[in-house]
Write an enzyme that holds these catalytic residues in place. Structure first.
Site, PDB file in Angstrom:
ATOM      1  N   HIS A   1     -17.427 -46.807  98.567  1.00 28.07           N
ATOM      2  CA  HIS A   1     -16.720 -45.700  99.214  1.00 28.07           C
ATOM      3  C   HIS A   1     -17.657 -44.492  99.167  1.00 28.07           C
ATOM      4  O   HIS A   1     -18.408 -44.331  98.195  1.00 28.07           O
ATOM      5  CB  HIS A   1     -15.487 -45.253  98.432  1.00 28.07           C
ATOM      6  CG  HIS A   1     -14.422 -46.275  98.207  1.00 28.07           C
ATOM      7  ND1 HIS A   1     -14.482 -47.203  97.214  1.00 28.07           N
ATOM      8  CD2 HIS A   1     -13.236 -46.465  98.826  1.00 28.07           C
ATOM      9  CE1 HIS A   1     -13.385 -47.939  97.228  1.00 28.07           C
ATOM     10  NE2 HIS A   1     -12.607 -47.516  98.208  1.00 28.07           N
TER      11      HIS A   1
ATOM     12  N   ASP B   1     -17.636 -42.801  95.813  1.00 24.66           N
ATOM     13  CA  ASP B   1     -18.154 -43.533  94.639  1.00 24.66           C
ATOM     14  C   ASP B   1     -19.591 -43.146  94.370  1.00 24.66           C
ATOM     15  O   ASP B   1     -20.044 -43.179  93.233  1.00 24.66           O
ATOM     16  CB  ASP B   1     -18.242 -45.058  94.891  1.00 24.66           C
ATOM     17  CG  ASP B   1     -16.955 -45.696  95.294  1.00 24.66           C
ATOM     18  OD1 ASP B   1     -15.899 -45.137  95.000  1.00 24.66           O
ATOM     19  OD2 ASP B   1     -17.022 -46.792  95.901  1.00 24.66           O
TER      20      ASP B   1
ATOM     21  N   GLU C   1      -7.519 -59.644 100.211  1.00 27.36           N
ATOM     22  CA  GLU C   1      -7.787 -59.640  98.766  1.00 27.36           C
ATOM     23  C   GLU C   1      -6.822 -60.575  98.044  1.00 27.36           C
ATOM     24  O   GLU C   1      -5.620 -60.557  98.319  1.00 27.36           O
ATOM     25  CB  GLU C   1      -7.654 -58.215  98.234  1.00 27.36           C
ATOM     26  CG  GLU C   1      -7.816 -58.141  96.722  1.00 27.36           C
ATOM     27  CD  GLU C   1      -8.019 -56.732  96.199  1.00 27.36           C
ATOM     28  OE1 GLU C   1      -8.712 -55.942  96.870  1.00 27.36           O
ATOM     29  OE2 GLU C   1      -7.490 -56.436  95.127  1.00 27.36           O
TER      30      GLU C   1
ATOM     31  N   HIS D   1      -3.877 -58.778  96.371  1.00 27.65           N
ATOM     32  CA  HIS D   1      -2.920 -58.202  97.320  1.00 27.65           C
ATOM     33  C   HIS D   1      -2.041 -59.302  97.926  1.00 27.65           C
ATOM     34  O   HIS D   1      -0.851 -59.081  98.177  1.00 27.65           O
ATOM     35  CB  HIS D   1      -3.647 -57.456  98.439  1.00 27.65           C
ATOM     36  CG  HIS D   1      -4.516 -56.335  97.945  1.00 27.65           C
ATOM     37  ND1 HIS D   1      -5.218 -55.510  98.792  1.00 27.65           N
ATOM     38  CD2 HIS D   1      -4.793 -55.900  96.692  1.00 27.65           C
ATOM     39  CE1 HIS D   1      -5.891 -54.618  98.092  1.00 27.65           C
ATOM     40  NE2 HIS D   1      -5.656 -54.836  96.805  1.00 27.65           N
TER      41      HIS D   1
ATOM     42  N   ASP E   1      -7.142 -56.816  89.617  1.00 21.95           N
ATOM     43  CA  ASP E   1      -8.570 -56.853  89.965  1.00 21.95           C
ATOM     44  C   ASP E   1      -9.442 -57.537  88.919  1.00 21.95           C
ATOM     45  O   ASP E   1     -10.496 -57.030  88.554  1.00 21.95           O
ATOM     46  CB  ASP E   1      -9.105 -55.425  90.210  1.00 21.95           C
ATOM     47  CG  ASP E   1      -8.544 -54.811  91.485  1.00 21.95           C
ATOM     48  OD1 ASP E   1      -8.386 -55.535  92.474  1.00 21.95           O
ATOM     49  OD2 ASP E   1      -8.268 -53.600  91.480  1.00 21.95           O
TER      50      ASP E   1
ATOM     51  N   ASP F   1     -14.110 -57.296  94.371  1.00 20.44           N
ATOM     52  CA  ASP F   1     -13.293 -56.115  94.090  1.00 20.44           C
ATOM     53  C   ASP F   1     -12.662 -56.379  92.721  1.00 20.44           C
ATOM     54  O   ASP F   1     -11.460 -56.618  92.606  1.00 20.44           O
ATOM     55  CB  ASP F   1     -12.243 -55.927  95.189  1.00 20.44           C
ATOM     56  CG  ASP F   1     -11.520 -54.596  95.059  1.00 20.44           C
ATOM     57  OD1 ASP F   1     -11.783 -53.876  94.083  1.00 20.44           O
ATOM     58  OD2 ASP F   1     -10.692 -54.285  95.922  1.00 20.44           O
TER      59      ASP F   1
HETATM   60  C1  GLO Z   1      -7.154 -51.394  96.111  1.00 25.17           C
HETATM   61  C2  GLO Z   1      -8.113 -51.950  97.057  1.00 25.17           C
HETATM   62  C3  GLO Z   1      -9.398 -51.160  97.117  1.00 25.17           C
HETATM   63  C4  GLO Z   1     -10.146 -51.466  98.353  1.00 25.17           C
HETATM   64  C5  GLO Z   1     -11.236 -50.468  98.539  1.00 25.17           C
HETATM   65  C6  GLO Z   1     -12.042 -50.709  99.748  1.00 25.17           C
HETATM   66  O1  GLO Z   1      -6.236 -52.023  95.720  1.00 25.17           O
HETATM   67  O2  GLO Z   1      -8.346 -53.282  96.756  1.00 25.17           O
HETATM   68  O3  GLO Z   1     -10.156 -51.408  95.976  1.00 25.17           O
HETATM   69  O4  GLO Z   1     -10.650 -52.749  98.345  1.00 25.17           O
HETATM   70  O5  GLO Z   1     -10.680 -49.192  98.646  1.00 25.17           O
HETATM   71  O6  GLO Z   1     -11.378 -50.465 100.889  1.00 25.17           O
HETATM   72 NI    NI Z   2      -6.787 -54.112  95.516  1.00 28.14          NI
HETATM   73 NI    NI Z   3      -8.225 -54.643  94.186  1.00 28.95          NI
HETATM   74 NI    NI Z   4      -9.809 -54.477  97.684  1.00 24.96          NI
END
Ligand code: GLO
Ligand code: NI
Ligand code: NI
Ligand code: NI
Length: 404
Positions: A68, A71, A235, A238, A276, A306
């Site tokens: 990002h 970051d 992800e 998610h 994560d 991630d």
């Molecule tokens: C949060 C997300 C975040 C994204 C990141 C990139 O839950 O997983 O880490 O992957 O902001 O867009």
């Molecule tokens: Ni996430």
């Molecule tokens: Ni994540």
């Molecule tokens: Ni993510």
């Protein structure tokens, strides 16, 4: 498949969890020493962090990284100053990328940490926040383009609501649709040929996130005319939070033609938030990679870790162990997925199951010439009376265990 394991496994190390997080959680302070965090000269800290990051990418031998804007470089007093900071560090990245051969899988903008985003970015009731977010994404796209990023990701960090009672949902969705159209137009204008990816997540940090899951994102893209322009970054954690399996989300994206990339990690099934963890579940990753292989593998996408350490893992070496373990998990999973794919056993079962549809009369039902009446007439004429045919479910589920 004609590709090597390296060509399939396009790993990326993420900047945020790996170098920016020091163990803080909602209940506790930092547990890990990161010498570049909290330095009085923030830009010197950012440079040191970049040195360490590229050293680690090389130690791990990964082909990609992801970041990002916030970051990599500190936020300045104005957006112009923040952009200059990002510029300085990405110039340094360009040199490091040249030196090490590490490439950018994707860039993105952090539109959720600063308090100005507390009620969302593009969906914010305040048009100034919409404008600020657009300006920030413009800069993040510019640097991603300059660094030859393969993709650009939008995770709707706070694009959602805390309570419906103070929310005009239609307005917020329209704002988000307009925002994404602005991003896509700009991508074409500057000639960025990477893929724009939305990352679905059902909740956290907001109670309800608009990009809930793959199917919801598809509906949104259709509504705003973007289904051919934008794909998804799926992800593991998610998918689990939205009540799906990881492979379900991948299969859904394949079916809708919007599969792009994955955030490879792990979420235990009993946790109600995004943990994560590094990938460590071989069967789960195998099934996911199987569906990715079935759809032809990654094009611009890859496997972005991630993933963050548990906060008790305070030794910097744990970062290496985490990534190595994650890569081992994915490598073992790829072997299983490739064996499943190449054996063709499951595909044969699937073909057999749908074989009835091979006939011309069956196909005709799917063409525009058929009507409910014409179909009903044929059923009566031919006295059609369907009998149960086995789907061989147990056999399939048992067969998979041969590979996992
Ligand atoms: C949060 C997300 C975040 C994204 C990141 C990139 O839950 O997983 O880490 O992957 O902001 O867009
Ligand atoms: Ni996430
Ligand atoms: Ni994540
Ligand atoms: Ni993510």
């Amino acid at each position: 498949m004609g590709k090597t394991m390296e060509q399939h496994l396009r790993f990326a190390v993420c900047y945020w969890h790996t170098f920016c997080w020091d163990g803080v959680d909602p209940f506790g302070m930092n547990t890990m020493d990161r010498p570049w965090i909290g330095q009085s000269d923030a830009m010197a800290g950012a440079r040191l962090k970049a040195e360490v990051a590229f050293e680690m990418f090389s130690l791990l031998g990964v082909p990609y990284f992801s970041f990002h804007d916030r970051d990599i470089a500190p936020e300045g007093a104005t957006l112009a100053e923040s952009n200059r900071n990002v510029q300085v560090i990405t110039d340094l990245f360009a040199e490091k990328m040249q030196e090490t051969g590490v490439n950018l899988l994707w860039g993105t903008a952090n539109l959720f940490s600063h308090r100005r985003f507390m009620a969302g970015a593009s969906t914010n009731p305040d048009p100034d926040v919409f404008a600020y977010s657009a300006a920030q994404v413009k800069n993040a796209l510019d640097v991603t383009h300059k660094l030859n990023g393969q993709n650009y990701v939008l995770w709707g960090g706070r694009e959602g609501y805390e309570t419906l009672l103070n929310t005009n949902m239609q307005r917020e969705l329209d704002q988000m649709g307009r925002f994404l159209n602005l991003v896509v137009d700009y991508k074409h204008k500057i000639g960025f040929d990477g893929t724009i990816l939305i990352e679905p997540k059902p909740q956290e940090p907001t109670k309800h996130q608009y990009d809930f899951d793959v199917a919801t994102v598809y509906g949104f893209l259709k509504r705003y005319g973007l289904e051919d322009e934008v794909r998804v970054n799926i992800e593991v954690g998610h998918a689990v939070l939205s009540g799906h399996s990881f492979e379900h989300e991948i299969a859904t994206a394949n079916a809708l033609g919007i599969f792009g990339s994955i955030d490879a990690n792990r979420n235990d099934y009993q946790s109600g938030w995004d943990t994560d963890q590094f990938p460590n579940n071989v069967p789960e990753m195998s099934l996911a990679l199987y569906y990715i292989l079935q759809a032809g593998g990654f094009t611009t996408g890859g496997l972005n870790f991630d993933s963050k350490l548990r906060r008790q893992s305070t030794d910097p070496a744990d970062l290496l162990y985490g990534h190595i373990g994650g890569m081992d998990t994915c490598a073992r999973a790829l072997l299983a997925a490739a064996a499943m794919h190449e054996s063709g056993d499951l595909n044969a079962l699937v073909s057999e199951r749908y074989a009835g549809w091979d006939s011309e009369v069956a196909q005709a039902m799917l063409s525009r010439e058929s009507t409910l009446e014409s179909i009903a007439e044929r059923v009566e004429r031919e006295n059609i009376d369907p009998q149960p045919k086995s789907g061989r479910q147990e056999y399939c589920e048992n067969l998979v265990n041969r590979f996992l």
